[in-house]
Design a protein around this motif. Structure first.
Motif, PDB file in Angstrom:
ATOM      1  N   GLY A 124       0.793  -1.214   0.000  1.00  0.00           N
ATOM      2  CA  GLY A 124       0.000   0.000   0.000  1.00  0.00           C
ATOM      3  C   GLY A 124       0.826   1.265   0.000  1.00  0.00           C
ATOM      4  O   GLY A 124       2.059   1.234   0.047  1.00  0.00           O
ATOM      5  N   ARG A 131      -4.300   9.414   3.831  1.00  0.00           N
ATOM      6  CA  ARG A 131      -5.207   8.298   3.590  1.00  0.00           C
ATOM      7  C   ARG A 131      -4.399   7.105   3.114  1.00  0.00           C
ATOM      8  O   ARG A 131      -3.554   7.225   2.213  1.00  0.00           O
ATOM      9  CB  ARG A 131      -6.242   8.678   2.544  1.00  0.00           C
ATOM     10  N   PHE A 133      -4.011   3.511   1.272  1.00  0.00           N
ATOM     11  CA  PHE A 133      -4.583   2.622   0.269  1.00  0.00           C
ATOM     12  C   PHE A 133      -3.775   1.330   0.318  1.00  0.00           C
ATOM     13  O   PHE A 133      -2.631   1.296  -0.138  1.00  0.00           O
ATOM     14  CB  PHE A 133      -4.500   3.242  -1.128  1.00  0.00           C
ATOM     15  N   LYS A 135      -3.818  -3.256   0.456  1.00  0.00           N
ATOM     16  CA  LYS A 135      -4.555  -4.498   0.210  1.00  0.00           C
ATOM     17  C   LYS A 135      -3.554  -5.640   0.093  1.00  0.00           C
ATOM     18  O   LYS A 135      -2.391  -5.429  -0.254  1.00  0.00           O
ATOM     19  CB  LYS A 135      -5.360  -4.378  -1.094  1.00  0.00           C
TER      20      LYS A 135
END
Length: 212
Positions: A124, A131, A133, A135
């Protein structure tokens, strides 16, 4: 009213700034550097001396030694692969042991795409608004890390994992956050206040990240 000379100067400045912000476009099909007289790339080889071997690199066929630290990376730039010179790209092979981590870092001059060759990788990045991001990526999946943003990876599978990363710069740069913060000469008092740590904790982190 702005003088015409000033307008000309501003146009030249902006054009220069834009040009310097990215790798320059090549002016030839390729430029295999001549290094026989210096370690600095001064000029291109005569095309009659260029062979197919200049465009082939075999240095990442095998994984790096990741057993000691849990992670290894093998960068592939024009320094080791002359065929990349002036083409505005480079890449890296990264190997992870189980639980191995590629610490938060960023590349100031390039966007990166990361392809999972083997394994399962928690991957990520963090944008400028803080923020996250992230996975878990599996074999065959690709993630992109925008230029200059902090990103990270960790092997969350039960076997070693491998990533192939590609950059849109011949020299993407690499800044590892832990080493940049605790492995440099930033004043201890500042670090204590910034991270809420005491002097013994800072000393321990410095010992871990200062280059030996």
């Amino acid at each position: 009213m702005i003088p015409s000379q000033m307008i000309v100067f501003l146009v030249i400045f902006l054009q220069s700034y834009i040009s310097l912000a990215y790798d320059p476009d090549p002016v030839n099909d390729y430029c295999i550097p001549r290094t026989e007289f210096s370690s600095i790339f001064l000029s291109c080889k005569n095309t009659s001396l260029v062979t197919v071997d200049d465009f082939i690199y075999s240095g990442i066929k095998d994984p790096g030694n990741f057993k000691h630290t849990g992670f290894s990376s093998i960068p592939v730039s024009s320094t080791v692969f002359p065929g990349l010179n002036t083409l505005g790209m480079s890449f890296v092979r990264a190997d992870f042991d189980v639980d191995g981590v590629n610490v938060p870092h960023f590349h100031p001059r390039a966007t990166e795409t990361a392809f999972v060759l083997e394994g399962k990788i928690y991957s990520g990045f963090v944008d400028s608004g803080n923020r996250v991001f992230a996975k878990v990526l599996e074999k065959g999946e690709v993630m992109v890390f925008p230029k200059g943003l902090v990103h990270f990876q960790m092997n969350v599978g039960d076997s070693p994992a491998t990533i192939l990363g590609s950059f849109n710069s011949q020299n993407p740069g690499l800044v590892k956050i832990p080493s940049a913060v605790f492995g440099t000469g930033i004043k201890e008092e500042l670090l204590m206040k910034a991270f809420g740590l005491n002097d013994k904790e800072i000393a321990k982190l410095r010992k871990k990240f200062v280059p030996q």
